[in-house]
Design an enzyme around this catalytic site. Structure first.
Site, PDB file in Angstrom:
ATOM      1  CB  THR A 246     -19.463 -78.126  28.732  1.00  0.00           C
ATOM      2  OG1 THR A 246     -20.693 -78.446  28.274  1.00  0.00           O
ATOM      3  CG2 THR A 246     -18.579 -79.270  29.401  1.00  0.00           C
TER       4      THR A 246
ATOM      5  NE  ARG B  61     -11.752 -84.694  33.589  1.00  0.00           N
ATOM      6  CZ  ARG B  61     -12.882 -84.342  33.493  1.00  0.00           C
ATOM      7  NH1 ARG B  61     -12.947 -82.909  33.313  1.00  0.00           N
ATOM      8  NH2 ARG B  61     -14.056 -84.948  33.245  1.00  0.00           N
TER       9      ARG B  61
ATOM     10  N   GLY C 148     -11.379 -83.688  30.110  1.00  0.00           N
ATOM     11  CA  GLY C 148     -12.453 -84.478  29.794  1.00  0.00           C
ATOM     12  C   GLY C 148     -13.048 -84.719  28.394  1.00  0.00           C
ATOM     13  CG  ASP C 149     -17.106 -84.500  27.373  1.00  0.00           C
ATOM     14  OD1 ASP C 149     -16.830 -84.311  28.684  1.00  0.00           O
ATOM     15  OD2 ASP C 149     -18.292 -84.352  26.897  1.00  0.00           O
TER      16      ASP C 149
ATOM     17  CB  THR D 217     -23.032 -80.620  29.117  1.00  0.00           C
ATOM     18  OG1 THR D 217     -22.841 -80.476  30.556  1.00  0.00           O
ATOM     19  CG2 THR D 217     -24.594 -80.897  28.879  1.00  0.00           C
ATOM     20  N   GLY D 218     -21.474 -83.172  30.740  1.00  0.00           N
ATOM     21  CA  GLY D 218     -21.699 -84.115  32.050  1.00  0.00           C
ATOM     22  C   GLY D 218     -20.365 -84.840  32.453  1.00  0.00           C
TER      23      GLY D 218
ATOM     24  N   GLY E 279     -17.524 -86.295  32.031  1.00  0.00           N
ATOM     25  CA  GLY E 279     -16.612 -86.647  30.611  1.00  0.00           C
ATOM     26  C   GLY E 279     -16.066 -87.819  30.561  1.00  0.00           C
TER      27      GLY E 279
END
Length: 348
Positions: free
Chosen positions: A213, A241, A243-244, A264-265, A267
């Site tokens: 991100t 989908r 994510g976070d 970031t990563g 999620g």
């Protein structure tokens, strides 16, 4: 010397010792609570498999220059007494408009070879927040997230409804083809080919999978903290989908009492661990420093869950934190004196 005089002398010495200890404790607390930066800003451009072997010198230079450009935009706003929210939004827009990062123009492709973008923003002064998920036509999703926060009764809008809301509010709408880049299209095609060959693609052996991100956290001269995050999600994601990044408390969180965080990563792990909020909560309820809270969450809690990624954060005193457990993370910061730091690899 009689007993009463000895006792009085002892009590006097005890009182002096106690006062000295109290003075030392107060002085230590003052040092620990010293304002480090009147205002500051930190950004990330995604955590993952960045190594010197995988990134060319040309790309290294391009990424650092773009991060510095983004920093200067936010720093200019903060230096002139602007709001942290404005600094976060405008800084992230610079990153969204660049094809170098997995957000906005550089968003990765879904399994259907489309681009679905997510973003969120939060105001630490009042805990207001806004987010969008799965937008396909909004040039700058971070602006749509802020619009949701300030001009709707909701926190998160998704899909076509979020596209429509953004258009009605006058945000810049683009043809979905705007987000398509040849490099990202090639990346998802390779992954799909591996799927057909029944080769696992969510592993360290396949950096083409690229999840990441962009994000920004800012502290302004009024002491207000804001945080924002924007992403194209995970390459080859299916079934819409999410994510976070657009989830408050996972990808983004801000609270003037503690800190602002952008994640970031991978999620799914950041959602399950409520990473952004957990860092703030540890500071608020355990009275630990930002450094300690970030390390506990990123280097222990996430690692124990086998979650990969990182965070950027700023606390109310202007301390800046960039913590990650991956091989690298695009990251940069600028303090109130204009001193710039950029990093990509773990040893920087």
């Amino acid at each position: 010397m009689n007993t009463s005089k000895c006792l009085a002398a002892f009590l006097c010495m005890l009182l002096l010792f106690s006062c000295k200890q109290e003075k030392q404790i107060i002085e230590k607390e003052k040092q620990e609570n010293k304002q480090v930066n009147e205002f500051a800003l930190v950004i990330h451009g995604g955590a993952g498999y960045q190594t010197r072997a995988s990134i060319s010198p040309e790309l290294d230079s391009l990424v650092r220059k773009k991060m510095e450009e983004a920093l200067q935009v936010g720093h200019g706003i903060l230096k002139n007494g602007g709001k942290s929210l404005d600094a976060v939004e405008q800084t992230i827009k610079v990153l969204e408009d660049s094809p170098l990062f997995n957000a906005g123009k550089g968003a990765v492709f879904t399994n259907e070879e489309t681009n679905e973008l997510d973003a969120s923003i939060m105001d630490g002064s009042n805990l207001d927040a806004g987010a969008v998920a799965g937008v396909t036509k909004v040039r700058n999703p971070i602006s749509a997230a802020r619009m949701v926060m300030e001009n709707s009764p909701h926190v998160m809008l998704s899909g076509e409804g979020a596209n429509q809301f953004a258009q009605e509010k006058g945000l810049r709408i683009v043809d979905p083809k705007y987000f398509a880049t040849e490099k990202n299209l090639e990346r998802v095609k390779k992954i799909k080919e591996r799927e057909l060959q029944k080769v696992a693609f969510l592993t360290k052996k396949h950096p083409d999978e690229k999840f990441g991100t962009v994000g920004c956290v800012a502290l302004d001269k009024s002491g207000n903290i804001a945080a924002g995050t924007s992403t194209g999600g995970m390459t080859n994601k299916k079934w819409n989908r999410i994510g976070d990044a657009p989830i408050i408390g996972a990808g983004t969180y801000a609270n003037n009492k503690t800190c602002g965080v952008s994640s970031t990563g991978h999620g799914e792990y950041f959602i399950r661990a409520a990473v952004a909020h957990d860092i703030s909560a540890k500071m608020e309820y355990k009275s630990v420093s930002l450094d300690q809270a970030a390390k506990e969450v990123v280097q222990k809690k996430l690692v124990d869950m086998k979650g990969e990624g990182g965070i950027i954060a700023i606390d109310s005193l202007g301390n800046i934190q960039m913590e990650f457990n991956t091989k690298g993370m695009y990251r940069a910061s600028i303090d109130d004196e204009g001193k710039v730091y950029t990093g990509i690899y773990k040893d920087e």
